[in-house]
Scaffold this active site. Structure first.
Site, PDB file in Angstrom:
ATOM      1  N   TYR A   1      44.064  54.147  29.166  1.00 21.53           N
ATOM      2  CA  TYR A   1      43.473  53.518  27.993  1.00 21.53           C
ATOM      3  C   TYR A   1      43.205  54.531  26.881  1.00 21.53           C
ATOM      4  O   TYR A   1      42.192  54.459  26.185  1.00 21.53           O
ATOM      5  CB  TYR A   1      42.176  52.771  28.382  1.00 21.53           C
ATOM      6  CG  TYR A   1      42.363  51.950  29.635  1.00 21.53           C
ATOM      7  CD1 TYR A   1      43.223  50.857  29.614  1.00 21.53           C
ATOM      8  CD2 TYR A   1      41.731  52.280  30.827  1.00 21.53           C
ATOM      9  CE1 TYR A   1      43.446  50.124  30.770  1.00 21.53           C
ATOM     10  CE2 TYR A   1      41.957  51.545  31.979  1.00 21.53           C
ATOM     11  CZ  TYR A   1      42.812  50.470  31.940  1.00 21.53           C
ATOM     12  OH  TYR A   1      43.040  49.744  33.081  1.00 21.53           O
TER      13      TYR A   1
ATOM     14  N   TYR B   1      39.379  40.415  35.589  1.00 20.13           N
ATOM     15  CA  TYR B   1      40.324  41.518  35.414  1.00 20.13           C
ATOM     16  C   TYR B   1      41.268  41.542  36.617  1.00 20.13           C
ATOM     17  O   TYR B   1      40.805  41.528  37.768  1.00 20.13           O
ATOM     18  CB  TYR B   1      39.599  42.869  35.316  1.00 20.13           C
ATOM     19  CG  TYR B   1      40.578  44.020  35.255  1.00 20.13           C
ATOM     20  CD1 TYR B   1      41.253  44.311  34.070  1.00 20.13           C
ATOM     21  CD2 TYR B   1      40.874  44.774  36.392  1.00 20.13           C
ATOM     22  CE1 TYR B   1      42.199  45.334  34.023  1.00 20.13           C
ATOM     23  CE2 TYR B   1      41.815  45.800  36.344  1.00 20.13           C
ATOM     24  CZ  TYR B   1      42.469  46.071  35.159  1.00 20.13           C
ATOM     25  OH  TYR B   1      43.409  47.072  35.114  1.00 20.13           O
TER      26      TYR B   1
ATOM     27  N   ASP C   1      41.703  37.817  44.391  1.00 23.96           N
ATOM     28  CA  ASP C   1      42.008  39.217  44.111  1.00 23.96           C
ATOM     29  C   ASP C   1      40.826  40.045  44.610  1.00 23.96           C
ATOM     30  O   ASP C   1      39.791  40.135  43.956  1.00 23.96           O
ATOM     31  CB  ASP C   1      42.227  39.388  42.600  1.00 23.96           C
ATOM     32  CG  ASP C   1      42.494  40.838  42.208  1.00 23.96           C
ATOM     33  OD1 ASP C   1      42.317  41.734  43.060  1.00 23.96           O
ATOM     34  OD2 ASP C   1      42.862  41.063  41.040  1.00 23.96           O
TER      35      ASP C   1
ATOM     36  N   LYS D   1      42.979  49.399  45.936  1.00 29.43           N
ATOM     37  CA  LYS D   1      41.931  50.401  45.674  1.00 29.43           C
ATOM     38  C   LYS D   1      41.475  51.145  46.937  1.00 29.43           C
ATOM     39  O   LYS D   1      42.029  52.179  47.238  1.00 29.43           O
ATOM     40  CB  LYS D   1      40.779  49.760  44.908  1.00 29.43           C
ATOM     41  CG  LYS D   1      41.176  49.494  43.445  1.00 29.43           C
ATOM     42  CD  LYS D   1      39.983  49.334  42.523  1.00 29.43           C
ATOM     43  CE  LYS D   1      40.353  49.485  41.077  1.00 29.43           C
ATOM     44  NZ  LYS D   1      40.791  48.265  40.401  1.00 29.43           N
TER      45      LYS D   1
HETATM   46  C1  LIG Z   1      41.916  47.708  39.792  1.00 30.15           C
HETATM   47  C2  LIG Z   1      42.188  46.259  39.934  1.00 30.15           C
HETATM   48  C3  LIG Z   1      43.492  45.750  39.780  1.00 30.15           C
HETATM   49  C4  LIG Z   1      44.675  46.637  39.437  1.00 30.15           C
HETATM   50  O1  LIG Z   1      44.946  47.580  40.420  1.00 30.15           O
HETATM   51  P1  LIG Z   1      45.814  48.902  40.033  1.00 30.15           P
HETATM   52  O2  LIG Z   1      45.987  49.605  41.344  1.00 30.15           O
HETATM   53  O3  LIG Z   1      44.976  49.655  39.055  1.00 30.15           O
HETATM   54  O4  LIG Z   1      47.086  48.416  39.453  1.00 30.15           O
HETATM   55  C5  LIG Z   1      43.668  44.402  39.934  1.00 30.15           C
HETATM   56  N1  LIG Z   1      42.639  43.582  40.241  1.00 30.15           N
HETATM   57  C6  LIG Z   1      41.391  44.027  40.403  1.00 30.15           C
HETATM   58  C7  LIG Z   1      40.306  43.069  40.766  1.00 30.15           C
HETATM   59  C8  LIG Z   1      41.116  45.387  40.251  1.00 30.15           C
HETATM   60  O5  LIG Z   1      39.866  45.834  40.405  1.00 30.15           O
END
Ligand SMILES: *Cc1c(COP(=O)(O)O)cnc(C)c1O
Length: 437
Positions: free
Chosen positions: A24, A156, A257, A287
């Site tokens: 960013y 997000y 997610d 993550k």
């Molecule tokens: C960080 C994150 C993503 C994206 O993951 P990257 O490994 O950075 O591409 C997608 N969804 C959520 C909820 C996240 O916290």
């Protein structure tokens, strides 16, 4: 650039500013990053002191990922063992033990009936794969009109194209792309508060949106319980049950997610879905999957989704990243998950939750602070204005803590191995950052 020998911190920063993009950030860079030389336990060691500090306690766990801290002997050993066998082989036509073990482990700890696993190379890609699975499922069933997504505001889901389309359309970083992105359907943000009694009016609005758009909806996609990069907001697990019921009633798939919320971060349960006792049709994890060592994520789905795709005109999932199921990442991920499960992670997260509640409470009295909230190993101070990032970061660093505020938020999600003294240090620094920012 000197051809031999290490770069001095000055040379390194100069080359970094001229050539290297940061998240960013603009190019050439404007803000000066800190140079990290090494990391061990919960501490980052800097190449040069910053604000008098050579070592910083990492309050960010490298963006939710470093659960067990840095340079962990068990994870190092897993990486070394695997490195001596093979660091990578393609996954088309070949398979290997680290991937098979990891996938089987993930099926074992995620909600039933998630039984099939696609190992992707980053969180955003795992969300792309989740979306592709859902759209292809309906195509395979002869219903190609079902290709839109519904989510709630404040979310997000990553920075690649389709994930951007389900990020918050106004407040998020991706506002710039409205008009260019596929247009999805947005419900209002879920009412705040993990323990807040669910609002019947909001629940009804969710049901109604799903019902109204069922004919064009492939899936509903949300972050369960915690919306992270969209504003660090918590909501009642009840809304997840509402979504599950509405999706079942109207023939829409449900995607959770759990890239940030997985592996115990929200406290008490391994996955946020378990707070609601519901299983999604598709789920993303990432993550913390590799304990913060390497880039890997996974998309899990149910037999219904997999069989649906496999009955279609093109009976395959057309996705296969070059580094899919990378053995090195898979081996470390397997070791990280095993390490988590072998310890008393629930007690550790509970201890951190208590420490964050105690340590962040004083922030509520500070001028300009709107809200202080804690859930599991996540602590948030929300201001009533945008954080002055440089001032806030400097305040934390001068107290020996690494924090990375954004928007109106100073927040922390420390490694689970953070001891009580370091936790108190993080909380003190977060309060100081809120005051300075
Ligand atoms: C960080 C994150 C993503 C994206 O993951 P990257 O490994 O950075 O591409 C997608 N969804 C959520 C909820 C996240 O916290």
């Amino acid at each position: 650039m000197p051809d031999e020998g290490p770069l001095s911190p000055g040379e390194l920063l100069d080359l970094d500013r001229r050539h290297v993009w940061h998240p960013y950030g603009p190019m050439p860079g404007t803000a000066e990053p800190l140079v990290v030389e090494s990391a061990a336990g919960v501490r980052l060691r800097l190449a040069e002191p910053a604000f008098g500090q050579r070592e910083l306690v990492d309050g960010m766990a490298s963006w939710w990922s470093a659960l067990h801290g840095y340079n962990h002997p068990v994870l190092n050993a897993a990486a070394r063992d695997q490195l001596d066998r093979m660091s990578h082989v393609m996954f088309g036509g070949l398979t290997h033990e680290p991937a098979v073990r990891l996938a089987t482990r993930l099926v074992g700890i995620t909600p039933e009936p998630l039984r099939h696993v696609f190992l992707a190379d980053s969180g955003s890609v795992s969300v792309e794969v989740a979306i592709k699975m859902c759209l292809q499922y309906w195509r395979s069933l002869g219903r190609p009109a079902k290709r839109r997504l519904l989510t709630w505001r404040g979310g997000y889901h990553g920075d690649t194209w389709h994930p951007m389309s389900v990020c918050d359309p106004d407040g998020g970083m991706h506002r710039l792309w409205s008009g260019a992105l596929p247009r999805q359907i947005f419900a209002g943000a879920p009412p705040a508060g993990f323990d807040a009694p669910p609002e019947p009016g909001y629940a009804a609005s969710l049901r109604e949106l799903v019902a109204t758009h069922a004919g064009e909806l492939a899936a509903v996609i949300v972050e369960p319980v915690v919306q992270n990069a969209g504003g660090m907001r918590f909501h009642s697990p009840d809304y997840l049950r509402v979504l599950r019921e509405a999706c079942d009633e109207h023939d829409v798939l449900l995607v959770f997610d759990e890239i940030a919320t997985g592996f115990g971060r929200t406290g008490g349960v391994l996955f946020a879905a378990d707070h609601a006792g519901v299983a999604p049709d598709v789920m993303c994890v990432g993550k913390a999957l590799t304990g913060g060592y390497l880039s890997m994520a996974a998309t899990l789905c149910t037999p219904r989704v997999a069989e649906g795709i496999s009955r279609g005109e093109v009976p395959v999932l057309a996705h296969g990243p070059t580094f899919m199921a990378n053995p090195l990442a898979a081996a470390v991920a397997g070791a990280s998950v095993d390490l988590l499960l072998a310890g008393d992670w629930a007690a550790e997260v509970k201890r951190i939750e208590t420490g964050l509640r105690d340590g962040l409470a004083p922030a509520a009295e500070l001028p300009g602070v709107r809200d202080v909230r804690v859930l599991g190993a996540i602590g948030v101070i929300q201001l009533d204005h945008r954080v002055e990032m440089a001032a806030a970061t400097a305040a934390a660093v001068s107290r020996g803590v690494w924090l990375r505020p954004f928007g109106d938020l100073v927040y922390t999600m420390p490694p689970y191995v953070t001891d009580d003294a370091d936790l108190a240090l993080i909380c003190g620094a977060a309060c100081a950052a809120a005051e300075a920012g």
